[in-house]
Design an enzyme around this catalytic site. Structure first.
Site, PDB file in Angstrom:
ATOM      1  N   LYS A   1       0.798  -1.255  -0.158  1.00  0.00           N
ATOM      2  CA  LYS A   1       0.173   0.097  -0.112  1.00  0.00           C
ATOM      3  C   LYS A   1       0.781   1.296   0.049  1.00  0.00           C
ATOM      4  CE  LYS A   1      -3.729  -2.247   2.517  1.00  0.00           C
ATOM      5  NZ  LYS A   1      -3.275  -3.276   3.104  1.00  0.00           N
TER       6      LYS A   1
ATOM      7  N   ASP B   1       3.198   7.445  -1.037  1.00  0.00           N
ATOM      8  CA  ASP B   1       4.042   8.828  -0.938  1.00  0.00           C
ATOM      9  C   ASP B   1       4.347   9.274  -2.230  1.00  0.00           C
ATOM     10  OD1 ASP B   1       5.830  10.591   0.393  1.00  0.00           O
ATOM     11  OD2 ASP B   1       6.156   8.999   1.935  1.00  0.00           O
TER      12      ASP B   1
END
Ligand code: 5BU
Length: 257
Positions: free
Chosen positions: A93, A96
């Protein structure tokens, strides 16, 4: 929106070699079961992969919860993936900016790109996250699933966010092969859908997880692959329970077709 096409019929519609490979092994092995191997030791992880490998199409890891992680462990996992014919999916997941996810995917102790066929990412940061992950994954023919929905009882995902995530997938087809979602989201048959939050006995856990049964996930909601974790890993006889899920998932798929 639910496709009646078989996994086999969809192989030619896929652009990405890994999507083709996954559909091929699913039709061949007759399984749409993915295992969420949320265990904390290398020994448990490899034992699960060897015992349950014959039943599954995808082995999903959370590599950062393994207490005794080593590169030897992932080498052994890759060997088991070859032996039993499943893909390895690191449920990382990513979320950024491009430069950071590039490092998280390639560097550090885990070096995820070296061993994970599939990863997933949030669309939240925008196109930069795709560019960063592609910089690392494309040359190794890795693939990504975008998180379009989550299984928790109070997720903040909205319809609009999900739609925008689908748009992002369409714009990055060289890397994105589908979604983590609770249901099929478009009329195209060339994205793959994986759905976590699957159980037979429970409707949820004490920490916000919610569950559907295999029939709802595959036949009613039109997902392609059901991800099952603790319902199998915490059972007294994980192989027996995995076989039950596998049969139910395959029956639901055949009913859908
Ligand atoms: P469970 O034991 O079947 O509840 O495990 C579900 C797994 O799927 C676990 O590894 C989660 O991290 C993962 N998961 C999820 O449960 N829900 C989501 O929306 C996503 C991943 Br994305």
């Amino acid at each position: 929106m639910i496709t009646k096409l078989t996994y086999e019929q969809r192989i030619t519609q896929m652009q990405h070699p890994l999507a083709k490979q996954l559909l091929q092994l699913m039709s061949h092995k007759k399984t749409n079961l993915a295992l969420a191997a949320d265990v904390t030791s290398a020994d448990e992880l490899l034992t699960l992969a060897d015992k349950l490998g014959p039943e599954i199409c995808v082995f999903k890891t959370h590599i950062d919860i393994i207490d005794d992680f080593s590169i030897d462990m992932v080498n052994a996992l890759q060997k088991l993936a070859k032996k039993h014919q499943f893909l390895i999916f690191e449920d990382r997941k990513f979320a950024d900016i491009g430069n950071t996810v590039m490092h998280q995917y390639r560097d550090g102790i885990y070096k995820i790109v070296e061993w994970a066929d599939l990863i997933n990412a949030h669309s939240l940061p925008g196109q930069g996250i795709m560019n960063g992950l592609k910089k690392v994954g494309l040359s190794k023919q890795r693939a990504c699933l975008l998180l379009a929905q989550m299984s928790g009882s109070e997720t903040l995902f909205t319809e609009e966010y999900t739609k925008k995530t689908v748009n992002m997938a369409e714009e990055n087809r060289d890397f994105v092969i589908g979604f983590i979602a609770q249901q099929r989201l478009t009329n195209n048959h060339d994205f793959l859908y994986m759905t976590p939050g699957v159980s037979l006995a429970q409707s949820g856990d004490s920490l916000g997880q919610t569950y559907n049964d295999p029939y709802t996930v595959i036949a009613k909601n039109g997902s392609d692959i059901m991800i099952v974790g603790r319902a199998i890993t915490e059972a007294n006889d994980p192989v027996k329970v995995a076989k039950t899920f596998r049969q139910l998932g395959w029956d639901a798929y055949e009913q859908r077709c």
